[in-house]
Motif scaffolding. Structure first.
Motif, mmCIF file in Angstrom:
data_model
loop_
_atom_site.group_PDB
_atom_site.id
_atom_site.type_symbol
_atom_site.label_atom_id
_atom_site.label_comp_id
_atom_site.label_asym_id
_atom_site.label_seq_id
_atom_site.Cartn_x
_atom_site.Cartn_y
_atom_site.Cartn_z
ATOM 1 N N LEU A 144 8.871 1.841 0.596
ATOM 2 C CA LEU A 144 8.365 0.371 0.017
ATOM 3 C C LEU A 144 7.279 0.630 -0.135
ATOM 4 O O LEU A 144 6.440 0.767 0.988
ATOM 5 C CB LEU A 144 8.760 -0.725 1.428
ATOM 6 N N PRO A 145 6.736 0.428 -1.716
ATOM 7 C CA PRO A 145 5.018 1.078 -1.924
ATOM 8 C C PRO A 145 3.896 -0.434 -0.940
ATOM 9 O O PRO A 145 3.186 0.307 -1.168
ATOM 10 C CB PRO A 145 5.390 0.063 -3.595
ATOM 11 N N GLU A 146 4.904 -1.649 -0.181
ATOM 12 C CA GLU A 146 3.781 -2.058 0.166
ATOM 13 C C GLU A 146 2.645 -1.487 1.382
ATOM 14 O O GLU A 146 2.132 -1.479 1.701
ATOM 15 C CB GLU A 146 4.256 -3.465 0.874
ATOM 16 N N PHE A 147 3.745 -0.198 2.071
ATOM 17 C CA PHE A 147 3.344 0.811 2.943
ATOM 18 C C PHE A 147 2.726 1.516 2.684
ATOM 19 O O PHE A 147 2.506 2.325 3.500
ATOM 20 C CB PHE A 147 4.332 0.552 3.583
ATOM 21 N N TRP A 148 2.443 2.274 1.392
ATOM 22 C CA TRP A 148 2.489 3.723 1.321
ATOM 23 C C TRP A 148 0.828 3.855 1.670
ATOM 24 O O TRP A 148 0.257 2.722 1.270
ATOM 25 C CB TRP A 148 2.190 3.691 -0.274
ATOM 26 N N GLY A 149 0.764 5.106 1.927
ATOM 27 C CA GLY A 149 -0.538 5.244 2.279
ATOM 28 C C GLY A 149 -0.428 5.480 3.562
ATOM 29 O O GLY A 149 -1.944 5.707 4.487
ATOM 30 N N PHE A 150 -0.019 3.980 4.878
ATOM 31 C CA PHE A 150 -0.530 4.449 6.143
ATOM 32 C C PHE A 150 0.724 4.946 6.823
ATOM 33 O O PHE A 150 1.437 5.255 6.601
ATOM 34 C CB PHE A 150 0.473 2.656 6.277
ATOM 35 N N ASN A 181 18.366 -2.281 -1.473
ATOM 36 C CA ASN A 181 19.020 -1.393 -2.207
ATOM 37 C C ASN A 181 17.453 0.389 -1.939
ATOM 38 O O ASN A 181 17.093 0.299 -2.890
ATOM 39 C CB ASN A 181 18.167 -1.955 -3.825
ATOM 40 N N VAL A 182 17.494 0.694 -1.215
ATOM 41 C CA VAL A 182 16.574 1.511 -0.525
ATOM 42 C C VAL A 182 17.526 2.631 -1.144
ATOM 43 O O VAL A 182 18.409 2.549 -0.498
ATOM 44 C CB VAL A 182 15.566 1.706 0.440
ATOM 45 N N GLU A 183 16.796 3.786 -1.744
ATOM 46 C CA GLU A 183 18.424 4.782 -2.674
ATOM 47 C C GLU A 183 17.967 5.844 -1.927
ATOM 48 O O GLU A 183 16.368 6.473 -1.226
ATOM 49 C CB GLU A 183 17.798 4.601 -3.859
ATOM 50 N N HIS A 203 12.293 4.339 9.265
ATOM 51 C CA HIS A 203 10.930 5.680 8.686
ATOM 52 C C HIS A 203 11.348 5.745 7.719
ATOM 53 O O HIS A 203 10.007 5.844 6.575
ATOM 54 C CB HIS A 203 10.833 6.532 9.895
ATOM 55 N N TYR A 204 12.101 6.353 7.275
ATOM 56 C CA TYR A 204 12.820 6.893 5.465
ATOM 57 C C TYR A 204 12.846 4.945 4.974
ATOM 58 O O TYR A 204 11.542 5.465 3.296
ATOM 59 C CB TYR A 204 13.887 7.513 5.865
ATOM 60 N N VAL A 205 12.976 4.540 4.783
ATOM 61 C CA VAL A 205 12.771 2.817 4.614
ATOM 62 C C VAL A 205 11.470 2.942 3.891
ATOM 63 O O VAL A 205 10.750 2.493 3.349
ATOM 64 C CB VAL A 205 14.191 2.087 5.442
#
Length: 895
Positions: A835-841, A761-763, A829-831
């Motif tokens: 994904l919120p848990e990986f934001w900022g890395f 469900n990654v749009e 990479h796009y997916v």
């Protein structure tokens, strides 16, 4: 039927009541044509009696014929009673006795003294001419030869006596017995005999004919032609020229008849055909040249019986045809299954613990089965294929196939007698199933054979091994055929060369007119050398060639249209050489011969790529597909759009096949699953050197878990190439672990974040509100010194990970299958970005290739452009897939 007509008119002129005649023929085939001729002549009296010459000689000898299996068993019983050394069991005996028995029959038929020939074969002085000082070693081949004929000089006379005691006789003994009775028979009989269409006689047959002629109780009608009769060089007229010299033919009794038909106008075509079965493909074109569409005066003569099925395939449009050849039992699936059953039994004698799947599967496919059995077999095959079991244990076989109606046939037999009982019971059971007529006849023939063998074995205390029983069955399979039912007086006639005797056709089509088929040549299976056959007037291949030459020339002498086809390809035992009889006609006859060359083109077939339009229902399926789009779907489309269509639109999948050697795909899975097990334990923690050292020590344990996940059996990897594949997989896993260990030793911080991370469900928006959803699995996500690494494992080598994308190529950059690895990493990479848990890395994506495991992860590099432009190219590819105006077109690979 010119020749038969001539005989009937001659006999009617002699006596209007034909019941006074006994007509003797070379075979039964012409009888039905004689009856037709009598009907056409409005004959209303009693029919003459019809006999073959073998039947007449059997009547004179008054012996019970014995041949085949009953003769072999009786002969072996006599042979073992003589206590020859070394001892031979029945299987060894069968390797040489059938050939010797045929030689012995030849000796009895053609020689005045069978014991004289046997003694000559044994003559030590003759053998000494080959090699002096044979010594005492019994294993010297010539010594064995000498011992063999010493034994035969005892065995064969003893066998003859034992057979006489029971009033039994082989065909040679029948001739020998009849020879002594012929004179008295010729004097005492009140019958009148008419011998029709004979060419070669055995000495006994010749004595019978001449004795009856001498007593004026017989007449002979020969069918000869001046073309081969007057020419001393022509082998076809060899025997007829000898017969004309009989003193029984004089001014009162003429030699009848010498005709001049071969020289009449004929249309002869010779076809040089590239391929054996290809000859049958020429038949429809030949049929077009025949004006009579009922083909009532046309014969197709097959010199190779194996061409019968292919010939029938091309004759489906012919309304009526008659087949006088039998259909060989050996060419039918049930026969193959029976052979395989015996082979299985022999394998079980060697290895009682397991079954090789290739020994089982063909039997299950080829034996007739009920609907219940079919369900059991399908379930069995599915489970074996799923678990990739090459060697099936007896326990597992019983568990999966125990309810099969004929499961007893697959188990190791307790003995040959009990196994025969099971085979007979199985045949009876099969005949109640819904099977076609040919299959029914096939099964019935085998049931009869099994009963004969069982009944014949009963009186003898002979140990019959499974190998011996197999030999007996194979002898039966190779000699038996299923007879066709047909209308012999109408339509196209399909026959072998011997079935054409006495018959004449306007159109003759002959297939396999190759040297080695016509004539057979020096291919006699015999123990008696050529020179000894000549000394004792036994038939050699030269006489056989003369017999075949006569049949060939006699058949075409009355024909108007002759088509001779031969296979020009050299393969196997076929030399690709046309028969010398064709060359003789070309060189010696006055006929003009048309030559045609029929080639099987070896040029590649140019086919248009498969093209599938995007219909309404296809577009519906594509809308459904948009809900779950994976990177592998897009790489599948790049490789071949038709593969994408089959798997994603039609939802088809490749069938499972048993691998005897680990495939590239499953080798990759083995490494992949093992790594998954290794790193699953280490997930969520900062790695230490001890963690990785412990993992390296436990690699074997992790590989065994992966083997279980693959549903393979451990013994699959115990030997051969699979043992090597497993060792390589272990080395690859160790290389990956050692690479991580080196990173930590160098002071890097490495944390395993996730293994086999599922995302869905990654749009991803296309145009306006139109969107798709990505889903899939990422093999490994880790953090190296704070950088998030997205790693995909590949069995293949790394290719094209340097992206150069700009405004000029952005629309079609990923429309190239060579860039599919980069395409997949861009989607990952796009997916991960979304994904919120990986934001900022900071994110790095790459491939870790098993083929170059020591390199570690090789990262995706953007030499030009960035991830946003890359995703524009991905969008362009997805829009192409969804475009209703762009069909799915096959991508044909050039090799």
């Amino acid at each position: 039927m010119k020749f038969l007509n001539k005989i009937i008119h001659e006999l009617l002129a002699q006596n209007p009541d034909l019941s006074a005649f006994n007509i003797i023929l070379p075979g039964k085939r012409p009888i039905v044509f004689i009856r037709q001729i009598l009907e056409e002549n409005n004959y209303s009296g009693f029919l003459p009696n019809f006999f073959t010459i073998e039947e007449l000689i059997n009547t004179i000898a008054d012996k019970q014929p014995i041949q085949g299996i009953p003769l072999w068993l009786f002969s072996y019983d006599v042979f073992r009673s003589l206590n020859f050394t070394p001892y031979e069991d029945f299987a060894e005996f069968l390797k040489w006795f059938p050939t010797l028995q045929k030689d012995w029959d030849d000796i009895l038929k053609f020689s005045d003294n069978d014991q004289g020939v046997l003694q000559y074969m044994f003559d030590e002085e003759r053998i000494k001419e080959w090699a002096q000082n044979l010594g005492d070693d019994q294993d010297v081949p010539r010594k064995k030869f000498l011992n063999f004929w010493r034994n035969m000089n005892v065995f064969l006379p003893e066998l003859k006596e034992k057979l006489k005691e029971r009033n039994w006789a082989t065909s040679g003994m029948i001739h020998e017995t009849a020879k002594a009775e012929i004179e008295s028979f010729a004097k005492s009989t009140s019958e009148h005999f008419v011998f029709c269409g004979f060419n070669a006689f055995t000495p006994v047959e010749e004595k019978l004919v001449r004795s009856l002629l001498k007593q004026d109780k017989a007449q002979c009608f020969f069918q000869a032609d001046r073309y081969y009769f007057d020419d001393e060089r022509q082998e076809a007229g060899k025997f007829l020229r000898n017969h004309k010299m009989w003193k029984e033919f004089d001014e009162h009794r003429a030699f009848q008849w010498i005709e001049d038909d071969f020289s009449q106008p004929k249309k002869i075509k010779v076809y040089e055909v590239s391929g054996n079965v290809t000859q049958t493909k020429v038949l429809p074109e030949i049929f077009k040249e025949i004006n009579n569409r009922t083909y009532s005066n046309t014969a197709v003569v097959l010199l190779d019986e194996n061409l019968l099925p292919a010939s029938l395939d091309v004759m489906h449009g012919i309304e009526s045809l008659n087949i006088t050849m039998g259909f060989p039992l050996k060419n039918l699936s049930f026969s193959n299954a029976v052979k395989r059953l015996f082979y299985l039994q022999k394998q079980l004698e060697k290895n009682k613990s397991s079954y090789y799947y290739r020994d089982i599967f063909p039997i299950l496919e080829e034996l007739p089965k009920s609907a219940e059995d079919e369900l059991i077999i399908n379930d069995f095959k599915a489970k074996i294929e799923e678990r990739n079991i090459v060697y099936i244990s007896g326990k597992l076989l019983h568990e999966l196939l125990g309810r099969l109606s004929y499961f007893g046939l697959l188990q190791k037999a307790e003995g040959t007698h009990s196994y025969l009982d099971k085979l007979i019971a199985f045949c009876q059971q099969v005949k109640w199933l819904e099977i076609d007529d040919i299959q029914y006849e096939n099964v019935s023939h085998f049931e009869n054979a099994f009963r004969i063998i069982k009944n014949q074995l009963t009186p003898y205390n002979i140990e019959i091994k499974m190998e011996t029983l197999e030999i007996l069955i194979n002898q039966h399979i190779n000699s038996e055929s299923i007879d066709f039912q047909g209308e012999p007086l109408r339509g196209l006639q399909i026959m072998g060369l011997l079935e054409t005797r006495l018959l004449n056709f306007e159109n003759v089509i002959m297939l396999s007119v190759n040297e080695g088929k016509l004539p057979l040549g020096n291919s006699q299976n015999t123990y008696i050398p050529f020179d000894i056959r000549k000394v004792f007037d036994l038939h050699t291949f030269l006489e056989n060639d003369s017999i075949y030459a006569y049949h060939f020339y006699r058949l075409i002498q009355d024909a108007r249209n002759v088509h001779l086809l031969y296979n020009a390809l050299s393969s196997g035992v076929n030399t690709g050489e046309k028969s010398r009889f064709i060359t003789q006609i070309e060189m010696e006859s006055a006929h003009e011969i048309e030559h045609l060359i029929i080639e099987n083109s070896s040029d590649p077939i140019t086919t248009k790529p498969i093209e599938i339009a995007k219909t309404g229902i296809v577009m519906e399926r594509l809308q459904k597909w948009k809900e779950k789009v994976s990177a592998s779907h897009l790489t599948s489309y790049l490789y071949n759009p038709i593969d994408f269509y089959l798997s994603k639109i039609l939802n088809t999948s490749e069938t499972d096949e048993i691998e005897e050697e680990l495939s590239v795909k499953n080798y990759g899975n083995l490494v992949h699953y093992s790594l998954q097990e290794v790193y699953e334990v280490l997930k969520g923690k900062l790695l230490k050197e001890s963690d990785l050292r412990n993992s390296i020590k436990a690699v074997d344990q992790y590989i065994n878990i992966a083997i279980e996940k693959l549903k393979h059996q451990p013994e699959f990897y115990e030997k051969g190439m699979n043992y090597i594949h497993k060792a390589i997989a272990k080395k690859v896993i160790e290389n990956i672990l050692n690479h991580d260990l080196e990173l930590i030793k160098q002071g890097n911080k490495l944390e395993i974040v996730d293994i086999e991370r599922k995302f869905e469900n990654v749009e991803f928006y296309l145009e306006g509100n139109d969107k798709i959803s990505f889903f899939g699995f990422i093999d490994r996500i880790d953090k190296l010194n704070g950088t998030l690494r997205i790693i995909d494992y590949k069995t293949a080598k790394i290719k094209n990970l340097n992206v150069k994308i700009d405004e000029d190529n952005v629309s079609d950059y990923f429309h190239n299958s060579d860039r599919k690895q980069a395409l997949q990493l861009c989607i990952y990479h796009y997916v991960v970005q979304h994904l919120p848990e990986f934001w900022g890395f900071p994110i790095e994506t790459g491939i870790w290739s098993f083929a170059e495991a020591k390199k570690g992860m090789v990262a995706l590099q953007f030499d030009k452009g960035d991830i946003d432009e890359a995703m524009k190219s991905v969008k362009s590819l997805i829009l192409e897939i969804l475009n209703p105006d762009i069909s799915f077109v096959e991508n044909i690979k050039s090799y």
